[in-house]
Design a protein around this motif. Structure first.
Motif, PDB file in Angstrom:
ATOM      1  N   CYS A 154       1.001  -1.317  -0.039  1.00 24.38           N
ATOM      2  CA  CYS A 154      -0.037   0.111   0.166  1.00 24.38           C
ATOM      3  C   CYS A 154       1.009   1.393  -0.057  1.00 24.38           C
ATOM      4  O   CYS A 154       0.636   2.165  -0.579  1.00 24.38           O
ATOM      5  CB  CYS A 154      -0.932   0.075   1.210  1.00 24.38           C
ATOM      6  SG  CYS A 154      -1.950  -1.442   1.171  1.00 24.38           S
TER       7      CYS A 154
ATOM      8  N   TYR B  67       2.187   1.794  -3.574  1.00 25.86           N
ATOM      9  CA  TYR B  67       1.068   2.397  -4.301  1.00 25.86           C
ATOM     10  C   TYR B  67       1.009   4.117  -4.024  1.00 25.86           C
ATOM     11  O   TYR B  67       0.945   4.842  -4.896  1.00 25.86           O
ATOM     12  CB  TYR B  67      -0.071   1.910  -4.479  1.00 25.86           C
ATOM     13  CG  TYR B  67      -0.185   0.473  -5.064  1.00 25.86           C
ATOM     14  CD1 TYR B  67       0.425   0.261  -6.503  1.00 25.86           C
ATOM     15  CD2 TYR B  67      -0.568  -0.673  -4.551  1.00 25.86           C
ATOM     16  CE1 TYR B  67       0.428  -0.967  -6.996  1.00 25.86           C
ATOM     17  CE2 TYR B  67      -0.611  -1.928  -5.422  1.00 25.86           C
ATOM     18  CZ  TYR B  67       0.162  -1.831  -6.547  1.00 25.86           C
ATOM     19  OH  TYR B  67       0.023  -3.307  -7.353  1.00 25.86           O
TER      20      TYR B  67
ATOM     21  N   SER C  48       4.159   6.189  -4.839  1.00 23.91           N
ATOM     22  CA  SER C  48       4.347   6.462  -6.160  1.00 23.91           C
ATOM     23  C   SER C  48       3.294   7.467  -6.857  1.00 23.91           C
ATOM     24  O   SER C  48       3.500   8.174  -7.600  1.00 23.91           O
ATOM     25  CB  SER C  48       4.523   5.273  -6.885  1.00 23.91           C
ATOM     26  OG  SER C  48       3.226   4.501  -6.840  1.00 23.91           O
ATOM     27  N   ALA C  49       1.931   7.404  -6.391  1.00 25.80           N
ATOM     28  CA  ALA C  49       0.901   8.072  -6.790  1.00 25.80           C
ATOM     29  C   ALA C  49       1.094   9.446  -6.149  1.00 25.80           C
ATOM     30  O   ALA C  49       1.000  10.442  -7.251  1.00 25.80           O
ATOM     31  CB  ALA C  49      -0.346   7.561  -6.200  1.00 25.80           C
TER      32      ALA C  49
ATOM     33  N   GLU D  51      -3.430   3.793  -8.234  1.00 25.27           N
ATOM     34  CA  GLU D  51      -2.663   3.746  -7.152  1.00 25.27           C
ATOM     35  C   GLU D  51      -3.018   4.647  -6.040  1.00 25.27           C
ATOM     36  O   GLU D  51      -2.320   4.353  -4.899  1.00 25.27           O
ATOM     37  CB  GLU D  51      -1.265   4.280  -7.768  1.00 25.27           C
ATOM     38  CG  GLU D  51      -0.421   3.389  -8.725  1.00 25.27           C
ATOM     39  CD  GLU D  51       0.993   3.765  -9.123  1.00 25.27           C
ATOM     40  OE1 GLU D  51       1.719   3.124  -9.639  1.00 25.27           O
ATOM     41  OE2 GLU D  51       1.039   4.913  -8.900  1.00 25.27           O
TER      42      GLU D  51
ATOM     43  N   ALA E 276      -5.248  -5.087  -9.792  1.00 29.22           N
ATOM     44  CA  ALA E 276      -3.608  -4.852  -9.662  1.00 29.22           C
ATOM     45  C   ALA E 276      -2.975  -6.055 -10.507  1.00 29.22           C
ATOM     46  O   ALA E 276      -1.750  -5.452 -11.057  1.00 29.22           O
ATOM     47  CB  ALA E 276      -3.328  -5.096  -8.159  1.00 29.22           C
TER      48      ALA E 276
ATOM     49  N   HIS F  13      -0.479  -4.859 -13.604  1.00 33.03           N
ATOM     50  CA  HIS F  13       1.098  -5.246 -13.783  1.00 33.03           C
ATOM     51  C   HIS F  13       1.252  -6.168 -14.792  1.00 33.03           C
ATOM     52  O   HIS F  13       2.595  -6.002 -15.309  1.00 33.03           O
ATOM     53  CB  HIS F  13       1.387  -5.827 -12.250  1.00 33.03           C
ATOM     54  CG  HIS F  13       1.744  -4.960 -11.233  1.00 33.03           C
ATOM     55  ND1 HIS F  13       2.673  -3.889 -11.218  1.00 33.03           N
ATOM     56  CD2 HIS F  13       0.998  -4.974  -9.989  1.00 33.03           C
ATOM     57  CE1 HIS F  13       2.367  -3.187 -10.012  1.00 33.03           C
ATOM     58  NE2 HIS F  13       1.460  -3.950  -9.378  1.00 33.03           N
TER      59      HIS F  13
END
Lengths: 170, 285
Positions: free
Chosen positions: B177, B180, B183-184, B234, B254, B258
């Motif tokens: 988590c 994500y 990076s968001a 994300e 998800a 990927h």
């Protein structure tokens, strides 16, 4: 039976791990890391194990960083031509696949300010390992400002340069 | 709720959990399998870097590693041409043992030490997000009882258990988590993500693109939709993963996300590793 030792060490590891992953080098401000972890044994362990992920890596797709290229310089008389290394077609280059991978590695190294280190490695390598490549020097890293078909297909004078690291013979 | 009650609740949420023994076992197989496969594909390059007179000599490594001078057995081992192949062999053997679940915890420990040693030694090429994630996942698995199911330990030595402590799996879930969400947040700071052009930049990049579906990916509506969908996902996934009703849907998205990244981009073993990591959510605590 209740195991105090397990209870304790699970929490030491668990909370240390959480502090590391949430606060260290994350975009979230990290006073807790500075207060609790920085300079401690845990900090040293982070370094040893290499688990302190730099979240900026996940941005990845910035045009400025996209076209990091190793450019090779050939000299022929007075003219000088630049090629992208990945497109250079020369026999004596034994480690072409490795160097292509290094092009990829350049992204990370440059992005994390390790570019100069890679420069020394390449220079040393060519100086020591492959005399026949003396006419080929890794000349520069070109960080282009534009990622497009146009920039990719241009073989000489590549793209709009925003930063160039130069070294070696030219 | 008082602060103390909040802390107690968080502590219970992380540590007072048990999971089916199959969950850490599946993670063990997927994470170790991904790493072994990755090094299998990169064997030639890795050896080229690691051998004493290779592209990255030990002297160069010591001289240039600097801040990134992490632990590596290879740094202290004699500079002999057989050392690097031996460490790689140990890596593959311990990885195989970890996948099979034979002397599981010991195998994972040796596997982690070999992984850190090789990646530290070849820091020029092993400096990606996937490498950091791999090491972190292995570290968590070291504390999980990974050999209690789907393992030779369980079969041969009767170490089978139905339920095992779930906190290492919980840490992996939180880790996913944080990846994500972070990076968001980072992406929202960048112009090309905000303008919706990141997907197109990927598609035309000489470095990242697989040059597949190039025409489609360069259509304005496709790359704009794709770019915003990535950021949207994300931002959302770290929250929707925790709702039992939404968990399966988030997990499926998800995995598809990927797989899509794997199809379009050349980013090594990041995608398989993330798929392995999000499998930690395929569990009901």
């Amino acid at each position: 039976m209740f195991d105090l030792s397990y209870w304790f060490w699970a929490r030491v590891f668990g909370y240390s791990f959480l502090i590391i992953i949430i606060f260290l080098r994350s975009p979230i401000p990290n006073p807790i890391y500075a207060l609790l972890v920085q300079g401690t044994v845990v900090d040293r362990l982070i370094e040893i194990l290499g688990i302190a992920l730099d979240w900026r890596m996940f941005v990845a797709i910035e045009p400025y960083y996209l076209d990091v290229r190793i450019v090779a310089t050939f000299k022929s008389g007075k003219t000088e031509t630049w090629y992208l290394l990945r497109d250079v077609n020369i026999g004596p280059l034994k480690h072409r696949s490795t160097l292509t991978r290094m092009t990829l590695a350049c992204y990370f190294t440059t992005y994390t300010f390790m570019g100069p280190r890679l420069r020394y490695l390449l220079d040393d390598y060519y100086a020591q390992q492959n005399e026949s490549l003396s006419s080929l020097k890794i000349h520069s890293l070109v960080l282009s400002s534009l990622a497009s078909e146009e920039s990719i297909d241009r073989r000489d004078n590549p793209v709009r340069e925003t930063e160039v690291y130069s070294w070696g013979a030219s | 709720m008082t602060t103390f009650e909040w802390i107690q609740a968080i502590d219970r949420f992380i540590f007072d959990t048990e999971v089916s023994a199959q969950v850490p076992a599946i993670l063990r197989v997927s994470v170790c399998g991904t790493l072994v496969a990755n090094f299998g594909f990169r064997l030639r390059d890795t050896l080229e870097f690691m051998k004493p007179n290779g592209l990255l000599t030990v002297d160069d490594y010591v001289k240039h590693a600097g801040l990134f001078q992490r632990l590596s057995v290879l740094r202290y081992a004699p500079q002999h041409s057989l050392v690097a192949p031996s460490i790689l062999a140990l890596f593959f053997i311990s990885g195989l043992f970890a996948i099979l679940g034979l002397f599981t915890q010991l195998s994972i420990l040796v596997f982690l030490v070999c992984t850190v040693s090789i990646q530290s030694r070849t820091f020029v090429t092993h400096f990606s997000g996937a490498d950091y994630i791999a090491r972190s996942l292995l570290l968590c698995l070291l504390f999980a009882n990974c050999g209690a199911a789907l393992s030779m330990d369980a079969t041969l030595f009767s170490r089978s258990e139905a339920m095992v402590p779930g906190w290492p799996i919980r840490l992996i879930q939180i880790y996913v988590c944080v990846i994500y969400l972070s990076s968001a947040i980072q992406k929202c700071r960048c112009d090309f993500w905000r303008s919706g052009e990141a997907m197109r930049n990927v598609a035309v990049s000489v470095m990242w693109s697989r040059r597949l579906f190039l025409e489609t990916l360069c259509k304005v509506w496709v790359y704009k939709f794709g770019t915003y969908a990535v950021v949207f996902f994300e931002f959302l996934a770290p929250f929707t993963f925790w709702f039992p009703e939404l968990r399966l849907a988030t997990l499926v998205v998800a995995v598809l996300f990927h797989l899509g990244v794997l199809l379009v981009m050349r980013i090594g073993y990041f995608s398989p590793l993330m798929i392995a990591a999000v499998l930690s959510f395929a569990v009901q605590f």
